[in-house]
Scaffold this motif. Structure first.
Motif, PDB file in Angstrom:
ATOM      1  N   TYR A  86       0.833  -1.205   0.000  1.00  0.00           N
ATOM      2  CA  TYR A  86       0.000   0.000   0.000  1.00  0.00           C
ATOM      3  C   TYR A  86       0.869   1.257   0.000  1.00  0.00           C
ATOM      4  N   LEU A 102      -9.303   7.370  -2.586  1.00  0.00           N
ATOM      5  CA  LEU A 102      -9.929   6.171  -2.041  1.00  0.00           C
ATOM      6  C   LEU A 102     -11.442   6.241  -2.196  1.00  0.00           C
ATOM      7  N   ASP A 103     -12.011   7.405  -1.905  1.00  0.00           N
ATOM      8  CA  ASP A 103     -13.461   7.560  -2.059  1.00  0.00           C
ATOM      9  C   ASP A 103     -13.852   7.534  -3.529  1.00  0.00           C
ATOM     10  N   ARG A 106     -14.071   4.029  -4.586  1.00  0.00           N
ATOM     11  CA  ARG A 106     -15.290   3.388  -4.105  1.00  0.00           C
ATOM     12  C   ARG A 106     -16.489   3.738  -4.991  1.00  0.00           C
TER      13      ARG A 106
END
Length: 261
Positions: A86, A102-103, A106
């Protein structure tokens, strides 16, 4: 609908260059979405704007593309199942970037699930309702999924055009909205003639300044002078011509004989 305070534009690699996104708050529906607002050509820095913000501030679009190129975090390769790979904290001097992307990942995945579901339905011969059609086209447009959109457009366009022929739309104008988005997708994909046809079909269900301006721009890109004159005349008969369209008109249409050069 407002841009969320504190979250600026950010970039991701797209099909036709570097796509610039923003997170937009839809207050009436108590949710937000990400939308592609411009594409920057990586070699020339040319900005293709999709919203007024990008058109008025091309330097901000280029800055977002430059951050993508210069931030190690944003090109770091890793696997979801391997935490040891990561991204490390020191890969960016803007820690919030990790959570923005990251959002975005998603929301992209949620959209991908819906696009895949609808594509499979259409391939099986199923038909979509007006709201379902508009929803999947909105997702394709928001994420600038131009190649993914092409077969879906091919499936849904005949029924949309049939609705135009019958002059039927639901109370939310999903058919006209879908046709306008098909125009946008075709325009972004470099198909201005197809875009113009879709915009004109949307206009057949209801004329408004936004649809008219899009038809003018598509006619200009398609070098269809007669269509451009027609849509300019419609626009000017109802609303004052905005500066950008007035400049387009001046640059494109011949000066009347005896008029000012």
């Amino acid at each position: 609908m407002n841009t969320v305070s504190g979250l600026g534009e950010f970039a991701a690699l797209g099909e036709r260059g570097v796509d610039i996104f923003r997170r937009t708050d839809e207050q009436n529906q108590r949710r937000y979405r990400y939308e592609c607002i411009a594409t920057v050509a990586p070699d020339t820095g040319e900005v293709t704007a999709f919203v007024p913000l990008a058109e008025n501030h091309p330097e901000r679009m280029r800055a977002a593309a430059q951050r993508l190129a210069e931030t190690p975090l944003l090109s770091h390769g890793f696997a979801l199942g391997n935490p040891h790979a990561y991204p490390q904290a020191g890969m960016t001097d803007q820690p919030l970037e990790v959570f923005i992307y990251l959002d975005f990942f998603r929301v992209w995945q949620v959209a991908e699930q819906e696009i895949s579901r609808v594509a499979a339905l259409l391939e099986s011969g199923a038909t979509l309702g007006p709201s379902e059609t508009a929803n999947v086209l909105r997702l394709l447009l928001d994420f600038n999924r131009l190649s993914r959109a092409t077969p879906i457009i091919g499936h849904v366009l005949p029924s949309l055009m049939m609705a135009v022929t019958k002059q039927s739309d639901d109370k939310w104008q999903n058919t006209a909205y879908s046709l306008r988005m098909i125009g946008d997708l075709n325009f972004r994909a470099g198909r201005p003639h197809d875009a113009l046809s879709a915009y004109e079909a949307a206009l057949a269900l209801g004329v408004n300044p936004h649809r008219s301006s899009l038809a003018i721009r598509a006619a200009h890109a398609a070098q269809d002078i007669e269509a451009m004159k027609r849509h300019l005349a419609t626009y000017e008969s109802r609303w004052p011509l905005p500066k950008a369209l007035a400049q387009l008109k001046t640059r494109t249409l011949p000066t009347p004989e005896g008029g000012p050069a």
